[in-house]
Structure formats: C-alpha cells, structure tokens
Design a protein around this motif. Structure first.
Motif, mmCIF file in Angstrom:
data_model
loop_
_atom_site.group_PDB
_atom_site.id
_atom_site.type_symbol
_atom_site.label_atom_id
_atom_site.label_comp_id
_atom_site.label_asym_id
_atom_site.label_seq_id
_atom_site.Cartn_x
_atom_site.Cartn_y
_atom_site.Cartn_z
ATOM 1 N N ALA A 127 -30.960 26.489 -30.889
ATOM 2 C CA ALA A 127 -29.993 26.184 -31.631
ATOM 3 C C ALA A 127 -28.667 25.316 -30.898
ATOM 4 O O ALA A 127 -27.934 24.566 -31.557
ATOM 5 C CB ALA A 127 -29.560 27.225 -32.542
ATOM 6 N N ALA A 128 -28.416 25.795 -29.645
ATOM 7 C CA ALA A 128 -27.441 25.393 -29.017
ATOM 8 C C ALA A 128 -27.624 24.149 -28.673
ATOM 9 O O ALA A 128 -26.732 23.015 -28.411
ATOM 10 C CB ALA A 128 -27.316 26.115 -27.820
ATOM 11 N N ARG A 129 -28.718 23.538 -28.150
ATOM 12 C CA ARG A 129 -29.052 21.987 -27.892
ATOM 13 C C ARG A 129 -29.041 21.076 -29.178
ATOM 14 O O ARG A 129 -28.657 19.966 -29.041
ATOM 15 C CB ARG A 129 -30.374 21.986 -27.202
ATOM 16 C CG ARG A 129 -30.730 20.625 -26.514
ATOM 17 C CD ARG A 129 -31.981 20.413 -25.876
ATOM 18 N NE ARG A 129 -32.409 21.381 -25.255
ATOM 19 C CZ ARG A 129 -33.731 22.113 -25.312
ATOM 20 N NH1 ARG A 129 -34.779 21.378 -25.864
ATOM 21 N NH2 ARG A 129 -33.883 23.092 -24.472
ATOM 22 N N ALA A 130 -29.329 21.706 -30.425
ATOM 23 C CA ALA A 130 -29.402 20.994 -31.575
ATOM 24 C C ALA A 130 -28.066 20.696 -31.936
ATOM 25 O O ALA A 130 -28.066 19.534 -32.738
ATOM 26 C CB ALA A 130 -29.663 22.067 -32.535
ATOM 27 N N VAL A 131 -27.107 21.048 -31.352
ATOM 28 C CA VAL A 131 -25.601 20.358 -31.655
ATOM 29 C C VAL A 131 -25.353 19.103 -31.032
ATOM 30 O O VAL A 131 -24.493 18.323 -31.400
ATOM 31 C CB VAL A 131 -24.573 21.368 -31.204
ATOM 32 C CG1 VAL A 131 -24.432 22.662 -31.770
ATOM 33 C CG2 VAL A 131 -24.511 21.385 -29.539
ATOM 34 N N LEU A 132 -26.396 18.561 -30.234
ATOM 35 C CA LEU A 132 -26.416 17.037 -29.726
ATOM 36 C C LEU A 132 -26.868 16.250 -30.753
ATOM 37 O O LEU A 132 -26.926 14.879 -30.595
ATOM 38 C CB LEU A 132 -27.377 16.955 -28.631
ATOM 39 C CG LEU A 132 -26.836 17.546 -27.285
ATOM 40 C CD1 LEU A 132 -27.604 17.715 -26.154
ATOM 41 C CD2 LEU A 132 -25.572 16.979 -26.777
ATOM 42 N N ALA A 133 -27.281 16.472 -32.080
ATOM 43 C CA ALA A 133 -28.085 15.688 -33.027
ATOM 44 C C ALA A 133 -27.382 14.591 -33.383
ATOM 45 O O ALA A 133 -27.876 13.481 -33.430
ATOM 46 C CB ALA A 133 -28.541 16.765 -34.161
ATOM 47 N N ALA A 134 -26.061 14.781 -33.658
ATOM 48 C CA ALA A 134 -25.206 13.878 -34.068
ATOM 49 C C ALA A 134 -25.172 12.715 -33.180
ATOM 50 O O ALA A 134 -25.184 11.505 -33.236
ATOM 51 C CB ALA A 134 -23.814 14.220 -34.363
ATOM 52 N N ASN A 135 -24.830 13.133 -31.610
ATOM 53 C CA ASN A 135 -24.747 12.148 -30.583
ATOM 54 C C ASN A 135 -26.208 11.298 -30.499
ATOM 55 O O ASN A 135 -26.058 10.255 -29.983
ATOM 56 C CB ASN A 135 -24.483 12.935 -29.391
ATOM 57 C CG ASN A 135 -23.152 13.559 -29.301
ATOM 58 O OD1 ASN A 135 -22.901 14.886 -29.302
ATOM 59 N ND2 ASN A 135 -21.955 12.910 -29.755
ATOM 60 N N MET A 136 -27.281 12.106 -30.336
ATOM 61 C CA MET A 136 -28.483 11.603 -30.384
ATOM 62 C C MET A 136 -28.831 10.635 -31.411
ATOM 63 O O MET A 136 -29.385 9.476 -31.192
ATOM 64 C CB MET A 136 -29.605 12.769 -30.295
ATOM 65 C CG MET A 136 -31.067 12.015 -30.262
ATOM 66 S SD MET A 136 -31.256 11.144 -28.717
ATOM 67 C CE MET A 136 -31.856 12.495 -27.576
ATOM 68 N N GLY A 158 -20.642 4.016 -18.826
ATOM 69 C CA GLY A 158 -20.021 5.095 -19.543
ATOM 70 C C GLY A 158 -20.881 6.238 -19.440
ATOM 71 O O GLY A 158 -21.814 5.876 -20.288
ATOM 72 N N ALA A 159 -20.789 7.083 -18.490
ATOM 73 C CA ALA A 159 -21.791 8.258 -18.576
ATOM 74 C C ALA A 159 -21.239 9.608 -19.462
ATOM 75 O O ALA A 159 -21.344 10.548 -19.143
ATOM 76 C CB ALA A 159 -22.255 8.693 -17.096
ATOM 77 N N GLY A 160 -20.622 9.263 -20.478
ATOM 78 C CA GLY A 160 -20.429 10.254 -21.499
ATOM 79 C C GLY A 160 -21.730 10.734 -22.127
ATOM 80 O O GLY A 160 -22.790 10.246 -21.884
ATOM 81 N N VAL A 161 -21.558 11.816 -23.255
ATOM 82 C CA VAL A 161 -22.632 12.238 -23.933
ATOM 83 C C VAL A 161 -23.482 11.018 -24.482
ATOM 84 O O VAL A 161 -24.543 10.960 -24.312
ATOM 85 C CB VAL A 161 -22.569 13.212 -24.835
ATOM 86 C CG1 VAL A 161 -23.725 13.628 -25.822
ATOM 87 C CG2 VAL A 161 -21.942 14.502 -24.385
ATOM 88 N N VAL A 162 -22.896 10.259 -25.254
ATOM 89 C CA VAL A 162 -23.684 9.192 -25.845
ATOM 90 C C VAL A 162 -24.039 7.998 -24.908
ATOM 91 O O VAL A 162 -25.374 7.852 -25.042
ATOM 92 C CB VAL A 162 -22.749 8.229 -27.175
ATOM 93 C CG1 VAL A 162 -23.451 7.130 -27.671
ATOM 94 C CG2 VAL A 162 -22.176 9.369 -28.125
ATOM 95 N N GLY A 163 -23.484 7.846 -24.007
ATOM 96 C CA GLY A 163 -23.928 6.817 -23.001
ATOM 97 C C GLY A 163 -25.192 7.468 -22.363
ATOM 98 O O GLY A 163 -25.958 6.764 -21.837
ATOM 99 N N ALA A 164 -25.170 8.890 -21.820
ATOM 100 C CA ALA A 164 -26.116 9.257 -21.083
ATOM 101 C C ALA A 164 -27.363 9.478 -22.043
ATOM 102 O O ALA A 164 -28.516 9.333 -21.615
ATOM 103 C CB ALA A 164 -25.701 10.626 -20.798
ATOM 104 N N LEU A 165 -27.392 9.469 -23.385
ATOM 105 C CA LEU A 165 -28.411 9.652 -24.353
ATOM 106 C C LEU A 165 -29.007 8.262 -24.475
ATOM 107 O O LEU A 165 -30.195 8.197 -24.668
ATOM 108 C CB LEU A 165 -27.882 10.190 -25.571
ATOM 109 C CG LEU A 165 -27.637 11.588 -25.444
ATOM 110 C CD1 LEU A 165 -27.059 12.113 -26.886
ATOM 111 C CD2 LEU A 165 -29.038 12.603 -25.369
ATOM 112 N N VAL A 166 -28.281 7.141 -24.492
ATOM 113 C CA VAL A 166 -28.666 5.970 -24.593
ATOM 114 C C VAL A 166 -29.548 5.722 -23.330
ATOM 115 O O VAL A 166 -30.640 5.201 -23.444
ATOM 116 C CB VAL A 166 -27.592 4.926 -24.680
ATOM 117 C CG1 VAL A 166 -28.284 3.575 -24.501
ATOM 118 C CG2 VAL A 166 -26.912 4.982 -26.361
ATOM 119 N N ALA A 167 -28.893 5.979 -22.241
ATOM 120 C CA ALA A 167 -29.665 5.737 -20.962
ATOM 121 C C ALA A 167 -31.052 6.554 -20.814
ATOM 122 O O ALA A 167 -32.003 6.096 -20.380
ATOM 123 C CB ALA A 167 -28.895 6.143 -19.599
#
Length: 336
Positions: A127-136, A158-167
């Motif tokens: 559940a704690a990792r699931a909060v990344l769903a909007a970013n993913m 840009g290595a914020g959350v969204v940039g990191a997930l794109v990478a």
C-alpha cells in the motif's frame, strides 16, 4: 440511514494561504448506493504540483483544468487538494469490501466516493508503494507521448519522481541507453538503483556519450533544465516537456542549433490519455496499468521515510522546498 455506515468526523489537509496549510475537521456523510467508504492508510505529496498550490501560483487560466478529483474549495485559497491515496474499503460492494485500493483524492483520513473510481491494488504492490500510482500514470502517459524505441539514446533531465519513473520505464526497452541528468550529484545513486546512467548537466553537454540523443524528456521544473534538454537533442530529435511552471514565464533558447537541427518540442500532460492510445485506453485502464507497473521493489528507492498526518502542516514547507531532497513523501494516517 444505514446504522452500519454512520456519519463521522474525519480530518483533511487544506491549503489556506501562501506557504500555509492546516488540518480541518470534515464530516463524512452517510454512504449512498454505489459508493464505497475508504479509510486511508497512506497518501503522497506531489512535490511539483502541490508546491505551486502551497505557494498560490496556480494561474487563473488553469483554475478549472487544475481541479483534482474530489477537490474542495477553490484556487488560490482555501483549497483541499491532493491526488494520491491508498486505503482500505470499510463499506461498499461485496467485491470491494476489505480490499486495498488506490484513489485520486485529497489528503483526508476517511472519505466516500463512487465505487468505480477506486482501483484495487495488486497483491504484489504494498500500500505504501501504491501512492506512486499517480506519478507512474503520468510517466506512462509521457512514454506513450514520446514513443521511444529499442536501442534509442535517451536523456531524462530532472531526477524528481516523475523524471525517475520515465527513466525507469525507458530503461526497460531492449538496448536503450538511458541517462538521468540532474544538478544534484546524489541522484547518481538513484539512477544506479533504477538501472540507468547518470550525468550532471555540465558533464552531459557536449559529451558524445550523453548527447546527440534520439529523445530527451525534460522534467526538472527549471528553465535551465529545458536549455540542457535542448542541448542534448540530436538531429530532428524530440524534446518532450513535462514540467509545468504555473505562473512563471520561461525563457526557451530557440536560437543556436534549434532550427538547424530541426528539433521538435512537444508537451505531455496526464489530463488526457496520449493520442497514440486514446482510442483504446480509458483513464481507469491506464491507472490500473500504472499500479501493475509498481510491483518492482526497486521503486521503494523513491519513497522518503513516512511522516504522520498530523505533522503534515508543519513539515510541508520543508517537503516542498525547491532545495529539499525529498522525492516522494509518504504520509501515514492513524488507525481507526
């Protein structure tokens, strides 16, 4: 009224002025047919968007487009905002009863929503990792917009959350050479954990190992980052702009080699499904896919140590500071 699903008082976070937030009592009404009641376990702070909300920098032209699902109040203040919560269904249809679910909802301890807007969290995703769903979901939509291919040379600035997930997503393409570019040297450890390369902007510019890219994604939220992104793009390459600057005006360096290289600068925004997938993909299907993509434990590297909900107003200025090192801030809620 069903005595099993009574009215109750919960608490929610409200942004009330520039740099100020407070926790307010909220009444949760009796459950209506077709609704579920969710008790929140965790939520996440969206650093880019919620920084603009906290600062009161949402431009009037975007007041309607920026409205989040189940938001209350209005921009600039006071506004109840947020869109990443994971919780457990306490009451609702039998097939959802007791299930862990994700919802696009502001930061609030308990809420009622239509059953169709909650998405069950796969058993493989805590559940704690699931909060990344909007970013993913945002990252997935951007990858669809960018349309990278196997063996492409790709830079993500840009290595914020969204940039990191794109990478992270691009790094799973066969043979792709992906470099995460950021001004903060410590992001190199993050890049290694995600299985991609890393470079500082100065090192990336003019270096044949990193430049002349087939695709560049900009997600730094800074004008200097966009300049870096344009400088890394190869002949006739695409630069995908993911940053949203609110009321700020941004200087874009369209001189130099921009025209001679015939670069393409395009935007990506999660409010609409990417055109390449829009005919077949609903918002619900896209969000469910984003949750499935969070099954990799590697992605826990994006989660900062959690804080308690009642501490959120005091902690927000540091969490959302441009100089802050927090990636995804997880917020824990009290048990029933």
């Amino acid at each position: 009224m069903d005595e099993k699903v009574p009215v109750l008082i919960t608490q929610a976070l409200w942004y009330v002025g520039p740099g100020r937030a407070e926790i307010r009592d909220e009444q949760v009404t009796p459950l209506q047919p077709g609704e579920v009641r969710v008790r929140v376990l965790h939520s996440a702070i969206s650093r880019g968007t919620e920084r603009l909300v906290l600062a009161g920098r949402v431009p009037p032209s975007e007041f309607e487009r920026m409205r989040a699902p189940f938001m209350a109040g209005g921009f600039p203040f006071p506004v109840k905002y947020g869109y990443a919560v994971a919780g457990r269904v306490e009451h609702g249809p039998a097939e959802l009863q007791g299930r862990l679910v994700f919802a696009l909802h502001p930061h609030q301890g308990v809420f009622n929503v239509p059953a169709e807007v909650v998405v069950p969290i796969p058993e493989s995703v805590p559940a704690a990792r699931a909060v990344l769903a909007a970013n993913m979901e945002t990252a997935l939509n951007a990858v669809w917009d960018a349309a990278p291919g196997p063996a492409d040379r790709i830079a993500v600035v840009g290595a914020g959350v969204v940039g990191a997930l794109v990478a992270y997503l691009c790094g799973r393409l066969p043979g792709a050479k992906v470099t995460l570019v950021d001004v903060e040297p410590s992001r190199g450890e993050l890049a290694r954990a995600l299985g991609v390369g890393f470079a500082a902007p100065d090192a990336a510019q003019g270096n044949s190992r990193f430049g002349d890219c087939d695709l560049v994604v900009h997600a730094s939220g800074a004008a200097a980052g966009l300049s870096t992104a344009l400088g890394l793009a190869g002949e006739e390459a695409t630069v995908l702009e993911m940053s949203w600057f609110g009321t700020d005006e941004v200087s874009v360096p369209l001189g130099g080699a921009f025209h001679s290289r015939r670069l393409k600068l395009i935007s990506s925004q999660v409010g609409k499904v990417a055109p390449s997938h829009r005919a077949r993909w609903s918002y619900a299907r896209r969000l469910a896919a984003a949750l499935e993509l969070l099954a990799d434990p590697t992605l826990d590297v994006l989660l900062a140590p959690s804080i308690k909900f009642h501490n959120l107003p005091a902690c927000l200025p540091d969490i959302l500071s441009p100089q802050g090192g927090v990636l995804c801030q997880v917020v824990d809620y009290p048990a029933a």
